[in-house]
Design a protein around this motif. Sequence first.
Motif, mmCIF file in Angstrom:
data_model
loop_
_atom_site.group_PDB
_atom_site.id
_atom_site.type_symbol
_atom_site.label_atom_id
_atom_site.label_comp_id
_atom_site.label_asym_id
_atom_site.label_seq_id
_atom_site.Cartn_x
_atom_site.Cartn_y
_atom_site.Cartn_z
ATOM 1 N N PRO A 1 38.532 31.624 56.255
ATOM 2 C CA PRO A 1 39.880 31.291 55.777
ATOM 3 C C PRO A 1 40.429 32.469 54.984
ATOM 4 O O PRO A 1 39.660 33.269 54.433
ATOM 5 N N LEU A 2 41.745 32.583 54.920
ATOM 6 C CA LEU A 2 42.345 33.641 54.114
ATOM 7 C C LEU A 2 42.201 33.292 52.634
ATOM 8 O O LEU A 2 42.503 32.183 52.222
ATOM 9 N N VAL A 3 41.786 34.274 51.847
ATOM 10 C CA VAL A 3 41.618 34.078 50.402
ATOM 11 C C VAL A 3 42.541 35.055 49.671
ATOM 12 O O VAL A 3 42.394 36.267 49.817
ATOM 13 N N PRO A 4 43.530 34.542 48.906
ATOM 14 C CA PRO A 4 44.425 35.441 48.163
ATOM 15 C C PRO A 4 43.639 36.436 47.319
ATOM 16 O O PRO A 4 42.617 36.090 46.741
ATOM 17 N N ILE A 5 44.142 37.635 47.237
ATOM 18 C CA ILE A 5 43.384 38.717 46.621
ATOM 19 C C ILE A 5 43.142 38.503 45.121
ATOM 20 O O ILE A 5 42.218 39.059 44.543
ATOM 21 N N TYR A 6 43.948 37.667 44.487
ATOM 22 C CA TYR A 6 43.772 37.458 43.053
ATOM 23 C C TYR A 6 42.665 36.442 42.742
ATOM 24 O O TYR A 6 42.309 36.261 41.581
ATOM 25 N N LYS A 7 42.131 35.768 43.763
ATOM 26 C CA LYS A 7 41.100 34.749 43.513
ATOM 27 C C LYS A 7 39.708 35.365 43.557
ATOM 28 O O LYS A 7 39.489 36.426 44.097
#
Length: 243
Positions: free
Chosen positions: A237-243
């Motif tokens: 899944p795509l994971v936002p870079i800030y997480k």
Amino acid sequence: MESAQENNCMEENGVEKKRLGLLRVKVDQEDPGAKGLDDLMLRRFLRARDLNVEKAASLLLRYLKWRRSFVPRGFISEDEIRNEIAKEKMFLQGVDKKERPIMVALGVRHTYYDRDLEEFKRYLVYGIDKICASMKEGQEKFVVIGDLEGWGYANCDFRAHLAAVEMMQDYYPERLAKVYLLHAPYIFWTAWKLVYPFIDSNTRKKIVFVENKRLKETLLEDIDEGQLPERYGGKLPLVPIYK
């Protein structure tokens, strides 16, 4: 034949090592704060200027000056890029077959009418620093998947596109391994013609425009299915870079 190739490789390594030493001496003399830099960083700047010590020193000294001014605390905090983070347009997960981390950028989520250019630049630094920090020991480069699906006039932002190109070439040389550009619409080529002249020859060689009908096939050449985002036929899944 193999012996000749090995000798050439050894000679090239010897030349690079010698010039690396010259670069360190020159930069240390010009900027005492550079003494903490490791050989890997110096080598990237040296290679970015084809082992030309003078040009590499100029580029590195400019980078050090920029870094102190633009990132005075040594990092970009999320509080400094709230507007950019809210758009969730940059993601980080997975690695390619050479263990290079992968960044995914969704171009349709960047719009020129509601962005602040300085915040956008900080967001780029935040993202690039984060992906570089995620690298395994001995790895220096990363891969970008630039998804242009739905990209239109509102996403055409020459100043921001140029800022991204200049930042990678001037402040993060030899960090980019490859860029896959997906779903490029007809309108994109107008913007591409404006930005293209500012992209150096080495970077141009790393850019691959992927045909829609061969999208998954092309990405799987360099990325295992288990490391490929779900939206491109993989399993992550795509994971936002800030997480």
